[in-house]
Scaffold this motif. Structure first.
Motif, PDB file in Angstrom:
ATOM      1  N   PHE A   1     -13.193  -8.225  -7.035  1.00  0.00           N
ATOM      2  CA  PHE A   1     -14.561  -7.841  -7.395  1.00  0.00           C
ATOM      3  C   PHE A   1     -14.637  -6.424  -7.977  1.00  0.00           C
ATOM      4  CE2 PHE A   1     -18.919  -6.480  -6.217  1.00  0.00           C
ATOM      5  CZ  PHE A   1     -19.617  -7.373  -7.014  1.00  0.00           C
ATOM      6  N   PRO A   2     -14.060  -5.410  -7.325  1.00  0.00           N
ATOM      7  CA  PRO A   2     -14.089  -4.077  -7.943  1.00  0.00           C
ATOM      8  C   PRO A   2     -13.312  -4.004  -9.262  1.00  0.00           C
ATOM      9  CG  PRO A   2     -13.631  -3.883  -5.614  1.00  0.00           C
ATOM     10  CD  PRO A   2     -13.550  -5.334  -5.962  1.00  0.00           C
ATOM     11  N   ALA A   3     -12.210  -4.740  -9.372  1.00  0.00           N
ATOM     12  CA  ALA A   3     -11.463  -4.738 -10.633  1.00  0.00           C
ATOM     13  C   ALA A   3     -12.311  -5.331 -11.753  1.00  0.00           C
ATOM     14  CB  ALA A   3     -10.163  -5.519 -10.467  1.00  0.00           C
ATOM     15  N   ALA A   4     -13.061  -6.382 -11.458  1.00  0.00           N
ATOM     16  CA  ALA A   4     -13.933  -6.975 -12.472  1.00  0.00           C
ATOM     17  C   ALA A   4     -15.030  -5.994 -12.882  1.00  0.00           C
ATOM     18  CB  ALA A   4     -14.541  -8.271 -11.941  1.00  0.00           C
ATOM     19  N   ILE A   5     -15.602  -5.293 -11.930  1.00  0.00           N
ATOM     20  CA  ILE A   5     -16.645  -4.313 -12.249  1.00  0.00           C
ATOM     21  C   ILE A   5     -16.079  -3.168 -13.087  1.00  0.00           C
ATOM     22  CG2 ILE A   5     -18.173  -2.569 -11.236  1.00  0.00           C
ATOM     23  CD1 ILE A   5     -18.752  -4.535  -8.996  1.00  0.00           C
ATOM     24  N   LEU A   6     -14.900  -2.664 -12.717  1.00  0.00           N
ATOM     25  CA  LEU A   6     -14.268  -1.609 -13.513  1.00  0.00           C
ATOM     26  C   LEU A   6     -13.966  -2.080 -14.930  1.00  0.00           C
ATOM     27  CD1 LEU A   6     -11.827   0.055 -10.960  1.00  0.00           C
ATOM     28  CD2 LEU A   6     -13.888   1.033 -11.978  1.00  0.00           C
ATOM     29  N   PHE A   7     -13.522  -3.328 -15.070  1.00  0.00           N
ATOM     30  CA  PHE A   7     -13.250  -3.869 -16.408  1.00  0.00           C
ATOM     31  C   PHE A   7     -14.536  -3.938 -17.232  1.00  0.00           C
ATOM     32  CE2 PHE A   7     -13.101  -7.486 -19.313  1.00  0.00           C
ATOM     33  CZ  PHE A   7     -12.061  -7.083 -20.134  1.00  0.00           C
ATOM     34  N   ILE A   8     -15.630  -4.372 -16.607  1.00  0.00           N
ATOM     35  CA  ILE A   8     -16.905  -4.450 -17.331  1.00  0.00           C
ATOM     36  C   ILE A   8     -17.365  -3.053 -17.754  1.00  0.00           C
ATOM     37  CG2 ILE A   8     -19.369  -4.982 -17.040  1.00  0.00           C
ATOM     38  CD1 ILE A   8     -18.441  -7.363 -15.276  1.00  0.00           C
ATOM     39  N   PHE A   9     -17.258  -2.077 -16.841  1.00  0.00           N
ATOM     40  CA  PHE A   9     -17.628  -0.703 -17.202  1.00  0.00           C
ATOM     41  C   PHE A   9     -16.732  -0.149 -18.301  1.00  0.00           C
ATOM     42  CE2 PHE A   9     -19.715   0.196 -12.870  1.00  0.00           C
ATOM     43  CZ  PHE A   9     -20.975  -0.087 -13.393  1.00  0.00           C
ATOM     44  N   ALA A  10     -15.435  -0.409 -18.231  1.00  0.00           N
ATOM     45  CA  ALA A  10     -14.518   0.084 -19.257  1.00  0.00           C
ATOM     46  C   ALA A  10     -14.819  -0.557 -20.603  1.00  0.00           C
ATOM     47  CB  ALA A  10     -13.078  -0.196 -18.841  1.00  0.00           C
ATOM     48  N   ALA A  11     -15.068  -1.865 -20.622  1.00  0.00           N
ATOM     49  CA  ALA A  11     -15.361  -2.545 -21.885  1.00  0.00           C
ATOM     50  C   ALA A  11     -16.688  -2.066 -22.460  1.00  0.00           C
ATOM     51  CB  ALA A  11     -15.389  -4.059 -21.664  1.00  0.00           C
ATOM     52  N   SER A  12     -17.698  -1.914 -21.626  1.00  0.00           N
ATOM     53  CA  SER A  12     -18.990  -1.444 -22.142  1.00  0.00           C
ATOM     54  C   SER A  12     -18.897   0.021 -22.580  1.00  0.00           C
ATOM     55  CB  SER A  12     -20.089  -1.636 -21.100  1.00  0.00           C
ATOM     56  OG  SER A  12     -19.792  -0.898 -19.937  1.00  0.00           O
ATOM     57  N   GLY A  13     -18.140   0.841 -21.863  1.00  0.00           N
ATOM     58  CA  GLY A  13     -17.946   2.235 -22.275  1.00  0.00           C
ATOM     59  C   GLY A  13     -17.210   2.334 -23.595  1.00  0.00           C
ATOM     60  N   TYR A  14     -16.190   1.505 -23.780  1.00  0.00           N
ATOM     61  CA  TYR A  14     -15.438   1.493 -25.038  1.00  0.00           C
ATOM     62  C   TYR A  14     -16.340   1.046 -26.182  1.00  0.00           C
ATOM     63  CZ  TYR A  14     -11.851   0.348 -28.463  1.00  0.00           C
ATOM     64  OH  TYR A  14     -11.097   0.285 -29.594  1.00  0.00           O
ATOM     65  N   SER A  15     -17.156   0.019 -25.911  1.00  0.00           N
ATOM     66  CA  SER A  15     -18.083  -0.463 -26.933  1.00  0.00           C
ATOM     67  C   SER A  15     -19.100   0.622 -27.290  1.00  0.00           C
ATOM     68  CB  SER A  15     -18.795  -1.716 -26.424  1.00  0.00           C
ATOM     69  OG  SER A  15     -19.768  -2.136 -27.338  1.00  0.00           O
ATOM     70  N   LEU A  16     -19.627   1.310 -26.309  1.00  0.00           N
ATOM     71  CA  LEU A  16     -20.570   2.404 -26.552  1.00  0.00           C
ATOM     72  C   LEU A  16     -19.903   3.535 -27.329  1.00  0.00           C
ATOM     73  CD1 LEU A  16     -23.427   3.476 -25.973  1.00  0.00           C
ATOM     74  CD2 LEU A  16     -22.505   4.496 -23.882  1.00  0.00           C
ATOM     75  N   PHE A  17     -18.664   3.838 -26.974  1.00  0.00           N
ATOM     76  CA  PHE A  17     -17.904   4.878 -27.674  1.00  0.00           C
ATOM     77  C   PHE A  17     -17.728   4.508 -29.140  1.00  0.00           C
ATOM     78  CE2 PHE A  17     -13.782   6.507 -29.128  1.00  0.00           C
ATOM     79  CZ  PHE A  17     -14.012   7.860 -28.997  1.00  0.00           C
TER      80      PHE A  17
END
Length: 80
Positions: A59-75
């Protein structure tokens, strides 16, 4: 309502006799109790392992992946 075993016992002249094969010895009862406890502990251990793997790792790994993907997309949107 009447108890069926009392009716059966009163119908015959001989009282109901329990055969020795049906009576468990004290050792058998103790071993059966220990086996049930062992199975319970094994199930509890399995439940804890599944909890740790699912809720603490995945569960935390999935949340970190979602945050990383959304952060990369925002970047990419900001700098692109």
């Amino acid at each position: 309502m009447t108890d069926l075993s009392k009716i059966i016992a009163n119908k015959t002249e001989n009282p109901l006799i329990i055969s020795p094969e049906n009576v468990q010895s004290q050792e058998d009862i103790e071993l059966e109790r220990k086996l049930r406890e062992l199975k319970f502990k094994q199930e509890l251990r399995k439940d804890w392992i599944l909890f740790i793997v699912r809720d603490v790792v995945i569960f935390p790994a999935a949340i970190l992946f979602i945050f990383a993907a959304s952060g990369y997309s925002l970047f990419l949107h900001i700098h692109g």
